[in-house]
Write a protein that holds these residues in place. Structure first.
Motif, PDB file in Angstrom:
ATOM      1  N   UNK A   1       0.796  -1.223   0.000  1.00  0.00           N
ATOM      2  CA  UNK A   1       0.000   0.000   0.000  1.00  0.00           C
ATOM      3  C   UNK A   1       0.832   1.279   0.000  1.00  0.00           C
ATOM      4  N   UNK A   2       2.141   1.164   0.196  1.00  0.00           N
ATOM      5  CA  UNK A   2       2.934   2.368   0.330  1.00  0.00           C
ATOM      6  C   UNK A   2       2.619   3.064   1.638  1.00  0.00           C
ATOM      7  N   UNK A   3       2.861   4.381   1.682  1.00  0.00           N
ATOM      8  CA  UNK A   3       2.633   5.142   2.918  1.00  0.00           C
ATOM      9  C   UNK A   3       1.156   5.536   3.016  1.00  0.00           C
ATOM     10  N   UNK A   4       0.299   4.518   3.073  1.00  0.00           N
ATOM     11  CA  UNK A   4      -1.133   4.705   3.269  1.00  0.00           C
ATOM     12  C   UNK A   4      -1.593   3.736   4.342  1.00  0.00           C
ATOM     13  N   UNK A   5      -2.483   4.203   5.210  1.00  0.00           N
ATOM     14  CA  UNK A   5      -3.025   3.345   6.265  1.00  0.00           C
ATOM     15  C   UNK A   5      -4.301   2.713   5.717  1.00  0.00           C
ATOM     16  N   UNK A   6      -4.292   1.404   5.450  1.00  0.00           N
ATOM     17  CA  UNK A   6      -5.376   0.837   4.650  1.00  0.00           C
ATOM     18  C   UNK A   6      -6.623   0.417   5.419  1.00  0.00           C
ATOM     19  N   UNK A   7      -6.589   0.458   6.758  1.00  0.00           N
ATOM     20  CA  UNK A   7      -7.725  -0.022   7.558  1.00  0.00           C
ATOM     21  C   UNK A   7      -8.419   1.169   8.219  1.00  0.00           C
ATOM     22  N   UNK A   8      -9.718   1.183   8.126  1.00  0.00           N
ATOM     23  CA  UNK A   8     -10.514   2.285   8.676  1.00  0.00           C
ATOM     24  C   UNK A   8     -11.570   1.724   9.623  1.00  0.00           C
ATOM     25  N   UNK A   9     -11.659   2.296  10.833  1.00  0.00           N
ATOM     26  CA  UNK A   9     -12.747   2.010  11.764  1.00  0.00           C
ATOM     27  C   UNK A   9     -13.529   3.312  11.984  1.00  0.00           C
ATOM     28  N   UNK A  10     -14.833   3.251  11.855  1.00  0.00           N
ATOM     29  CA  UNK A  10     -15.657   4.413  12.170  1.00  0.00           C
ATOM     30  C   UNK A  10     -17.013   3.938  12.674  1.00  0.00           C
ATOM     31  N   UNK A  11     -17.789   4.878  13.220  1.00  0.00           N
ATOM     32  CA  UNK A  11     -19.105   4.572  13.764  1.00  0.00           C
ATOM     33  C   UNK A  11     -20.187   5.230  12.928  1.00  0.00           C
ATOM     34  N   UNK A  12     -21.306   4.529  12.776  1.00  0.00           N
ATOM     35  CA  UNK A  12     -22.491   5.057  12.114  1.00  0.00           C
ATOM     36  C   UNK A  12     -23.651   4.884  13.090  1.00  0.00           C
ATOM     37  N   UNK A  13     -24.239   5.975  13.534  1.00  0.00           N
ATOM     38  CA  UNK A  13     -25.256   5.942  14.584  1.00  0.00           C
ATOM     39  C   UNK A  13     -26.629   6.270  13.993  1.00  0.00           C
ATOM     40  N   UNK A  14     -27.529   5.283  13.960  1.00  0.00           N
ATOM     41  CA  UNK A  14     -28.908   5.536  13.523  1.00  0.00           C
ATOM     42  C   UNK A  14     -29.915   5.234  14.626  1.00  0.00           C
ATOM     43  N   UNK A  15     -29.441   5.086  15.874  1.00  0.00           N
ATOM     44  CA  UNK A  15     -30.358   4.851  16.991  1.00  0.00           C
ATOM     45  C   UNK A  15     -31.063   6.164  17.320  1.00  0.00           C
ATOM     46  N   UNK A  16     -32.373   6.191  17.127  1.00  0.00           N
ATOM     47  CA  UNK A  16     -33.109   7.442  17.226  1.00  0.00           C
ATOM     48  C   UNK A  16     -32.983   8.268  15.963  1.00  0.00           C
ATOM     49  N   UNK A  17     -32.431   7.648  14.894  1.00  0.00           N
ATOM     50  CA  UNK A  17     -32.223   8.350  13.628  1.00  0.00           C
ATOM     51  C   UNK A  17     -32.966   7.669  12.495  1.00  0.00           C
ATOM     52  N   UNK A  18     -32.363   7.691  11.317  1.00  0.00           N
ATOM     53  CA  UNK A  18     -33.014   7.197  10.112  1.00  0.00           C
ATOM     54  C   UNK A  18     -32.086   6.238   9.375  1.00  0.00           C
ATOM     55  N   UNK A  19     -32.618   5.635   8.308  1.00  0.00           N
ATOM     56  CA  UNK A  19     -31.797   4.777   7.451  1.00  0.00           C
ATOM     57  C   UNK A  19     -30.641   5.570   6.857  1.00  0.00           C
ATOM     58  N   UNK A  20     -29.499   4.900   6.686  1.00  0.00           N
ATOM     59  CA  UNK A  20     -28.445   5.463   5.845  1.00  0.00           C
ATOM     60  C   UNK A  20     -28.941   5.525   4.406  1.00  0.00           C
ATOM     61  N   UNK A  21     -28.213   6.216   3.545  1.00  0.00           N
ATOM     62  CA  UNK A  21     -28.540   6.171   2.126  1.00  0.00           C
ATOM     63  C   UNK A  21     -28.317   4.755   1.605  1.00  0.00           C
ATOM     64  N   UNK A  22     -29.139   4.356   0.661  1.00  0.00           N
ATOM     65  CA  UNK A  22     -28.983   3.069  -0.026  1.00  0.00           C
ATOM     66  C   UNK A  22     -27.855   3.254  -1.037  1.00  0.00           C
ATOM     67  N   UNK A  23     -26.831   2.402  -1.005  1.00  0.00           N
ATOM     68  CA  UNK A  23     -25.574   2.730  -1.676  1.00  0.00           C
ATOM     69  C   UNK A  23     -24.838   1.491  -2.147  1.00  0.00           C
ATOM     70  N   UNK A  24     -23.771   1.756  -2.904  1.00  0.00           N
ATOM     71  CA  UNK A  24     -22.877   0.696  -3.357  1.00  0.00           C
ATOM     72  C   UNK A  24     -21.493   1.313  -3.526  1.00  0.00           C
ATOM     73  N   UNK A  25     -20.451   0.495  -3.336  1.00  0.00           N
ATOM     74  CA  UNK A  25     -19.075   0.957  -3.521  1.00  0.00           C
ATOM     75  C   UNK A  25     -18.502   0.397  -4.817  1.00  0.00           C
TER      76      UNK A  25
END
Length: 581
Positions: free
Chosen positions: A308-332
């Protein structure tokens, strides 16, 4: 369980260099002044990341030094129109997506104007200060200061209208277009430019807080970064509201209650997050990307760096929809699509790990068996035009989502988290490459329609990811791997098309891990508190709390995780990710 112990400002404490860090303009000016020899010609170069406040630099530092000559490198920069023409192919007409830049910073400057500035420096005597982005193109500096700025702070300055992109008077342009220009061009070009400068800089200047700068010597900075590669550490999380955001993080992480919601937490995205280094009473904030750029091999490991070179290839993040709504319907995008259209090396394969879920929570994943792909695309197109709502029940699978479930999402799989879920997203790091297919008819927080990229999405959907395939390959594929006294290890994915391996460890007693020469990223997904230490006492013990993500550099080797403090007597669990060999 009370979770407000989540540390929003984790620091790495550095010993022995307290006298090589300074706080405030007065102390910084004195430290630099001490290096300037009275009566001799000295060139002080202050190169800057785009977004550093030049007016503050001039008024609070340069004026104090009383230079015989001061040159702002902007005088040699190409005109706004010239830059726009040069970058048009990278900028594209799209609101969100550009093409990754391979430019070098010198291409953005006029050679004749650079030469003129260099002549002025050669002819001058006494103290000469050259400052601004690209200052070292005029003179390398007898003394070199690099003024750095975190990307999250840059985004806040974009949002406030304080600044536009470098070399563009576009403070009022759509925020997505300004972010796009920074992501695809500025940050790439300036990271290339600053990496060799940071290797030899006499000082690093932290300019993240207005009128409250901090500075550290180059020697102390490198000592700190080398220390970081030999111990567990966390980057600084940042939180952001969104149209679909929930309330779980606001409560559990003790966030600003006046905000309408929090949709995202970027808990381990080194390309975006900051790193806090503590030198006695002085705290230095730098982009955590600096560590990746300067010390990739001990951080990532030989094999990961080679790939990968000088790139950090792993990502951790949070998505909070408790008391919220659906995420967008999507594709990568598929790998070849992201390479050919955007110049990225790899794509955003990912997964959803459920930290928490309300009754009835669901994950949308894959298309239903037997549907007509063109009929689904036509339905999405009608929805985008506002003629109807997308008939998701007809075309898309829904799976019940419960606490500790794990859903794998290789690129090309349509997906989204429904309302009522707290997702730990474990993914590759390309970051913004989400093709929204349908956004439930919503406007963004800015009141504008959220971008939908059906043209891109239609070209990358893998229609074989139907009900049967998704159920067999992507939903809760837990496999026992090993167990011992008070612990057990399970493989939880990811899919064979994804380069990230994930393991869950349940433990009520200490469990020993090993990096095996590659960086590990972990999150404490169950239990209130744990201790990470070295069986060989190679680093200071490190305390983690529920939901905190932490990085174990490849160079650490063996490490141990134990229940600790309020977590003693509990059964805890970590999710661990690394790059498959």
């Amino acid at each position: 369980m009370k979770h407000a112990t989540y540390d929003k400002y984790p620091e790495i404490r550095i010993k022995g260099f307290e006298n090589q860090a300074w706080l405030g303009w007065k102390a910084i000016a004195q430290a630099i002044q001490a290096r300037l020899k009275s009566g001799e010609k000295v060139v002080l170069t202050i190169d800057c990341y785009p977004g550093v406040r030049a007016d503050e630099l001039r008024a609070q530092l340069i004026a104090h030094l009383k230079p015989a000559l001061a040159i702002n490198a902007d005088v040699a920069r190409l005109s706004e129109q010239h830059l726009h023409d040069l970058l048009a192919q990278n900028l594209t007409d799209d609101r969100v997506f550009g093409v990754l830049s391979c430019h070098q910073l010198h291409e953005f400057f006029c050679p004749d104007k650079l030469a003129q500035a260099q002549r002025e420096v050669n002819e001058a005597s006494g103290i000469i200060v050259i400052y601004g982005p690209g200052a070292s193109l005029i003179h390398q500096g007898d003394i070199l200061v690099y003024a750095d700025l975190a990307r999250w702070e840059i985004q806040q300055r974009f949002r406030s209208g304080e600044m536009g992109n470098w070399g563009a008077n576009n403070e009022n342009e759509d925020i997505l277009r300004r972010y796009k220009r920074a992501f695809f061009i500025e940050w790439r070009v300036f990271d290339r430019h600053k990496t060799p400068l940071l290797k030899r800089a006499d000082f690093l200047l932290d300019t993240n807080t207005a009128n409250a700068p901090a500075m550290v010597s180059g020697e102390a900075l490198h000592h700190a970064l080398q220390q970081a590669t030999r111990q567990p550490f966390r980057v600084v999380p940042f939180f952001d509201p969104g149209v679909w955001g929930g309330q779980w993080m606001k409560d559990k992480f003790d966030l600003d209650p006046s905000k309408p919601n929090y949709a995202w937490c970027f808990d381990c995205v080194p390309e975006e997050n900051s790193l806090l280094l503590r030198f006695g009473d002085v705290r230095i904030e730098i982009p955590s990307q600096d560590l990746v750029l300067l010390y990739p091999r001990p951080l990532l490991g030989e094999k990961v760096h080679a790939r990968f070179g000088a790139e950090f290839p792993i990502r951790f993040d949070f998505l909070d929809t408790i008391g919220g709504q659906n995420l967008s319907f999507q594709v990568h995008p598929l790998t070849e699509y992201i390479q050919q259209h955007f110049g990225m090396h790899y794509t955003q394969d990912e997964s959803y790990y459920l930290l928490e879920a309300e009754p009835g929570a669901e994950v949308y994943l894959g298309t239903k068996t037997g549907i007509d792909p063109q009929e689904m695309l036509d339905d999405l197109a009608s929805a985008r035009r506002g003629e109807k709502a997308f008939d998701d029940e007809k075309f898309v699978n829904r799976f019940p989502a419960r606490k500790h479930d794990h859903f794998l999402i290789p690129a090309g799989t349509v997906h989204c988290s429904g309302a009522g879920a707290m997702v730990l997203e474990i993914s590759a790091t390309p970051y913004i490459f989400t093709f929204k297919l349908w956004d439930w008819g919503r406007l963004g927080l800015d009141g504008l329609p959220r971008p939908v990229h059906l043209e891109h999405g239609a070209k990358v959907i893998d229609w074989q990811r139907d009900t049967r395939w998704v159920t067999e390959h992507l939903v809760n594929h837990f496999e026992p791997i090993a167990e011992g006294d008070g612990w057990r290890e399970e493989r939880t994915g990811l899919h064979e098309r994804e380069f990230i391996e994930t393991r869950r460890h349940w433990f009520s007693k200490p469990v020993v891990h090993h990096t095996h020469g590659g960086v590990n990223v972990l999150n404490l997904v169950e239990g209130s508190e744990a201790l990470v230490d070295s069986p060989a006492n190679a680093f200071e013990p490190f305390v983690v709390h529920y939901a905190e993500t932490f990085i174990i550099p490849a160079a650490v080797g063996e490490y141990r995780i134990s229940p600790y403090g309020s977590g003693s007597g509990q059964t805890l669990a970590t999710m661990k990710a690394w790059v498959r060999g």
